[in-house]
Enzyme design. Structure first.
Site, short mmCIF file in Angstrom:
data_model
loop_
_atom_site.label_atom_id
_atom_site.label_comp_id
_atom_site.label_asym_id
_atom_site.label_seq_id
_atom_site.Cartn_x
_atom_site.Cartn_y
_atom_site.Cartn_z
N HIS A 1 -9.42 -1.98 -4.57
CA HIS A 1 -8.27 -2.31 -3.73
C HIS A 1 -7.32 -3.27 -4.45
O HIS A 1 -6.10 -3.21 -4.26
CB HIS A 1 -8.69 -2.90 -2.37
N ASP B 1 -3.31 -2.82 -4.89
CA ASP B 1 -2.30 -3.84 -4.62
C ASP B 1 -1.42 -4.09 -5.84
O ASP B 1 -0.20 -4.22 -5.73
CB ASP B 1 -2.97 -5.17 -4.24
N HIS C 1 -1.38 -11.30 -4.83
CA HIS C 1 0.03 -10.92 -4.73
C HIS C 1 0.96 -11.95 -5.36
O HIS C 1 1.93 -11.60 -6.01
CB HIS C 1 0.41 -10.70 -3.27
N HIS D 1 0.84 -1.21 0.00
CA HIS D 1 0.00 0.00 0.00
C HIS D 1 0.87 1.26 0.00
O HIS D 1 0.57 2.23 -0.70
CB HIS D 1 -0.97 -0.01 1.19
#
Ligand SMILES: [Zn+2]
Length: 306
Positions: free
Chosen positions: A245, A249, A272, A89
């Site tokens: 969001h 990321d 991720h 972030h």
């Protein structure tokens, strides 16, 4: 027929940037539950973005793909058994400002989660100010698509002179369902449309995650928490806050390329781990095609680099 693919980077440059002055923020780590202080320090051109463990003799961990150690629910960087977790972030905000050179001093193992979004880091960098360093950095640009597919998950980049991020998610949950978002990279776009989107987690996963040493600092103050029926701590900041969001990321994870990039990136259900494999794949396929010498020509007019 033999197909020869050349991964050629066009001569495209942007100016290197750092922060103008030191600024700091403190808070609890989402996964470790440990309070840390993060301090951003200006550095000379060519330093890159580096985490500095202020509590461990200033051990330096470059924010690069090669430093990635764990990708479970967050992106962790490490060196010699020393880690800095949940970097994404903060790195998304760093990317949004086009910062290429920065020391991030931290006195513990995890970047504070603050409110679960990138907004506090946007305000932090804004308070510091951003300084152009008078030196250009080559921008990574692919000439052919690069794609990774893993079952229902996929991510690809196609050539473009801008950076555009598309993300798509599909959770069979009443508050999420199918969401997709297209983000045209620009600082102000990021500030208004992406940075406020918070991280999220499912209540049913919390016990298992805590047993695995994760989510120990998580609370309704720093993450959207979902039970089986909906969002427990609404209201949402955006109806599609979840997919926004994911874009946040992804931008943060792209910082681990170590240089700016342009292209149209489309991710489907990627997290991720896949973002990281993708960064590795781009680096493998473009290695040697970038002119590493510092550019002297004026920065190409890439308006999307704020
Ligand atoms: Zn996140």
């Amino acid at each position: 027929m033999a197909l020869t693919v050349l991964w050629v980077a066009a001569a495209m440059y942007v100016e290197r940037k750092t922060v103008s002055t030191n600024v700091s923020i403190t808070g609890i780590g989402l996964h470790s539950g440990i309070y840390t202080k993060v301090e951003l320090h200006p550095v000379p051109a060519g330093n890159g973005i580096t985490f500095v463990r202020a509590d461990l003799d200033g051990l330096r961990i470059p924010a690069l793909q090669a430093s990635t150690t764990s990708l479970d629910y967050a992106t962790t960087l490490g060196k010699d058994d020393v880690a800095v977790g949940t970097v994404e972030h903060l790195l998304a905000a760093v990317m949004a400002f086009g910062i290429t050179d920065l020391d991030v001093h931290i006195d513990g193992p995890e970047v504070p989660i603050v409110d679960g979004s990138a907004l506090p880091f946007m305000h932090l960098i804004d308070a510091a100010g951003v300084r152009a360093l008078g030196v250009d950095v080559p921008v990574l640009r692919v000439s052919e698509p690069i794609e990774i597919v893993d079952g229902e998950k996929s991510i690809r980049i196609t050539p473009s002179n801008r950076l555009v991020l598309n993300h798509k998610i599909d959770f069979s949950h009443p508050a999420i369902g199918r969401q997709s978002y297209r983000f045209d990279y620009h600082r102000d776009n990021f500030l208004r449309k992406i940075a406020p989107a918070r991280t999220y987690g499912f209540l049913r996963d919390v016990e298992r995650m805590r047993a695995a040493g994760l989510a120990r600092g998580g609370s309704v103050e720093n993450a959207l928490v979902l039970d089986d029926r909906g969002v427990m701590n609404g209201p949402l900041r955006f109806r599609d806050e979840f997919v926004r969001h994911k874009i946040l990321d992804l931008l943060g994870d792209l910082a681990l390329l170590g240089r700016p990039i342009v292209g149209e990136i489309t991710a489907n259900r990627a997290g991720h781990a896949m973002h990281s494999r993708f960064v590795g794949e781009i680096l493998r396929k473009t290695v040697g095609t970038i002119d590493e010498s510092e550019g002297t020509q004026p920065a190409a007019a890439i308006e999307s680099f704020a």
